[in-house]
Design a protein around this motif. Structure first.
Motif, mmCIF file in Angstrom:
data_model
loop_
_atom_site.group_PDB
_atom_site.id
_atom_site.type_symbol
_atom_site.label_atom_id
_atom_site.label_comp_id
_atom_site.label_asym_id
_atom_site.label_seq_id
_atom_site.Cartn_x
_atom_site.Cartn_y
_atom_site.Cartn_z
ATOM 1 N N SER A 64 0.847 -1.191 0.000
ATOM 2 C CA SER A 64 0.000 0.000 0.000
ATOM 3 C C SER A 64 0.886 1.246 0.000
ATOM 4 O O SER A 64 2.048 1.203 0.404
ATOM 5 N N VAL A 65 0.313 2.321 -0.454
ATOM 6 C CA VAL A 65 1.016 3.601 -0.447
ATOM 7 C C VAL A 65 0.953 4.151 0.972
ATOM 8 O O VAL A 65 -0.104 4.145 1.613
ATOM 9 N N THR A 66 2.074 4.631 1.474
ATOM 10 C CA THR A 66 2.119 5.151 2.839
ATOM 11 C C THR A 66 1.403 6.497 2.925
ATOM 12 O O THR A 66 1.060 7.114 1.917
ATOM 13 N N GLY A 67 1.224 6.963 4.136
ATOM 14 C CA GLY A 67 0.590 8.259 4.349
ATOM 15 C C GLY A 67 1.372 9.398 3.730
ATOM 16 O O GLY A 67 0.801 10.339 3.181
ATOM 17 N N GLY A 68 2.688 9.328 3.813
ATOM 18 C CA GLY A 68 3.524 10.349 3.188
ATOM 19 C C GLY A 68 3.401 10.333 1.673
ATOM 20 O O GLY A 68 3.399 11.378 1.018
ATOM 21 N N GLY A 69 3.272 9.141 1.121
ATOM 22 C CA GLY A 69 3.078 9.023 -0.318
ATOM 23 C C GLY A 69 1.751 9.620 -0.752
ATOM 24 O O GLY A 69 1.676 10.326 -1.766
ATOM 25 N N TRP A 70 0.690 9.312 0.008
ATOM 26 C CA TRP A 70 -0.621 9.895 -0.295
ATOM 27 C C TRP A 70 -0.576 11.422 -0.190
ATOM 28 O O TRP A 70 -1.169 12.123 -1.015
ATOM 29 N N ALA A 71 0.127 11.921 0.818
ATOM 30 C CA ALA A 71 0.220 13.372 0.990
ATOM 31 C C ALA A 71 0.924 14.021 -0.206
ATOM 32 O O ALA A 71 0.484 15.061 -0.700
ATOM 33 N N LEU A 72 2.000 13.389 -0.688
ATOM 34 C CA LEU A 72 2.702 13.928 -1.854
ATOM 35 C C LEU A 72 1.835 13.867 -3.106
ATOM 36 O O LEU A 72 1.832 14.796 -3.913
ATOM 37 N N LEU A 73 1.108 12.777 -3.270
ATOM 38 C CA LEU A 73 0.265 12.644 -4.455
ATOM 39 C C LEU A 73 -0.890 13.648 -4.437
ATOM 40 O O LEU A 73 -1.225 14.231 -5.468
ATOM 41 N N VAL A 74 -1.493 13.849 -3.291
ATOM 42 C CA VAL A 74 -2.574 14.829 -3.187
ATOM 43 C C VAL A 74 -2.015 16.248 -3.331
ATOM 44 O O VAL A 74 -2.644 17.119 -3.964
ATOM 45 N N ALA A 75 -0.838 16.490 -2.780
ATOM 46 C CA ALA A 75 -0.206 17.806 -2.941
ATOM 47 C C ALA A 75 0.119 18.071 -4.408
ATOM 48 O O ALA A 75 0.034 19.213 -4.871
ATOM 49 N N GLY A 76 0.454 17.017 -5.144
ATOM 50 C CA GLY A 76 0.703 17.170 -6.572
ATOM 51 C C GLY A 76 -0.524 17.636 -7.331
ATOM 52 O O GLY A 76 -0.413 18.284 -8.368
ATOM 53 N N ILE A 77 -1.701 17.318 -6.822
ATOM 54 C CA ILE A 77 -2.945 17.794 -7.433
ATOM 55 C C ILE A 77 -3.264 19.205 -6.952
ATOM 56 O O ILE A 77 -3.681 20.067 -7.733
ATOM 57 N N ALA A 78 -3.063 19.465 -5.682
ATOM 58 C CA ALA A 78 -3.468 20.741 -5.095
ATOM 59 C C ALA A 78 -2.532 21.898 -5.450
ATOM 60 O O ALA A 78 -2.994 23.028 -5.634
ATOM 61 N N VAL A 79 -1.237 21.636 -5.559
ATOM 62 C CA VAL A 79 -0.277 22.721 -5.773
ATOM 63 C C VAL A 79 -0.520 23.478 -7.082
ATOM 64 O O VAL A 79 -0.545 24.715 -7.067
ATOM 65 N N PRO A 80 -0.719 22.800 -8.236
ATOM 66 C CA PRO A 80 -0.977 23.600 -9.442
ATOM 67 C C PRO A 80 -2.233 24.452 -9.338
ATOM 68 O O PRO A 80 -2.267 25.588 -9.832
ATOM 69 N N LEU A 81 -3.256 23.932 -8.699
ATOM 70 C CA LEU A 81 -4.486 24.708 -8.535
ATOM 71 C C LEU A 81 -4.266 25.925 -7.648
ATOM 72 O O LEU A 81 -4.727 27.032 -7.957
ATOM 73 N N LEU A 82 -3.535 25.738 -6.555
ATOM 74 C CA LEU A 82 -3.263 26.849 -5.645
ATOM 75 C C LEU A 82 -2.347 27.896 -6.273
ATOM 76 O O LEU A 82 -2.571 29.106 -6.119
ATOM 77 N N VAL A 83 -1.338 27.446 -7.001
ATOM 78 C CA VAL A 83 -0.412 28.389 -7.631
ATOM 79 C C VAL A 83 -1.127 29.172 -8.736
ATOM 80 O O VAL A 83 -0.933 30.383 -8.863
ATOM 81 N N PHE A 84 -1.960 28.500 -9.529
ATOM 82 C CA PHE A 84 -2.715 29.191 -10.566
ATOM 83 C C PHE A 84 -3.653 30.231 -9.945
ATOM 84 O O PHE A 84 -3.734 31.361 -10.417
ATOM 85 N N GLY A 85 -4.346 29.840 -8.899
ATOM 86 C CA GLY A 85 -5.243 30.780 -8.226
ATOM 87 C C GLY A 85 -4.499 31.966 -7.645
ATOM 88 O O GLY A 85 -4.966 33.109 -7.727
ATOM 89 N N THR A 86 -3.333 31.728 -7.086
ATOM 90 C CA THR A 86 -2.531 32.814 -6.528
ATOM 91 C C THR A 86 -2.043 33.757 -7.624
ATOM 92 O O THR A 86 -2.102 34.985 -7.471
ATOM 93 N N ALA A 87 -1.562 33.186 -8.734
ATOM 94 C CA ALA A 87 -1.102 34.034 -9.845
ATOM 95 C C ALA A 87 -2.261 34.830 -10.432
ATOM 96 O O ALA A 87 -2.105 35.999 -10.786
ATOM 97 N N LEU A 88 -3.419 34.217 -10.516
ATOM 98 C CA LEU A 88 -4.600 34.918 -11.030
ATOM 99 C C LEU A 88 -4.986 36.062 -10.095
ATOM 100 O O LEU A 88 -5.287 37.167 -10.544
#
Length: 129
Positions: A64-88
């Motif tokens: 199974s994917v560890t908690g740290g792995g899940w956190a990195l994978l979810v952060a990989g989804i959230a970071v582009p959205l947050l950065v785009f929103g911040t730049a906008l």
């Protein structure tokens, strides 16, 4: 010195009532945001693919994917959205060139973070077990 030869500069009332620099027209701001939004959306799509693909691969291997792995994978989804929103948000009242520079800087940040996540998973450099 006569009154006509005295240099007059802008007074505080003139500075306060001076019109502000015009912002980017709405149609141009939307066009810039949509063009860069496509690049950011591709990174979100790539991150979703990583999340699904690594989960399937882990299940096929019987681990199974560890908690740290899940956190990195979810952060990989959230970071582009947050950065785009911040730049906008930061570029909402700036000139077109400033908006483009903000979106480019944000996209460069997203690419660096995506490369870091890929290297951590690809090389086995993350051991949070």
């Amino acid at each position: 010195m006569t009154e006509a030869s005295v240099p007059t500069g802008p007074t505080a009332a003139d500075v306060d009532s001076a019109p502000a620099r015009p912002a980017t027209p709405l149609w141009l701001a939307i066009t810039i945001a949509v063009v860069f939004g496509v690049f950011y959306a591709y990174d979100v799509w790539e991150a979703v693919g990583n999340l699904v693909g690594l989960n399937i691969t882990a299940n096929e291997l019987g681990v199974s994917v560890t908690g740290g792995g899940w956190a990195l994978l979810v952060a990989g989804i959230a970071v582009p959205l947050l950065v785009f929103g911040t730049a906008l948000w930061l570029g909402r009242r700036r000139a077109p060139l400033a908006q483009v520079v903000l979106f480019l800087a944000g996209y460069a940040l997203v690419q660096v973070l995506a490369a870091d996540v890929s290297s951590l998973f690809g090389l086995g450099g993350l051991d949070l077990s």
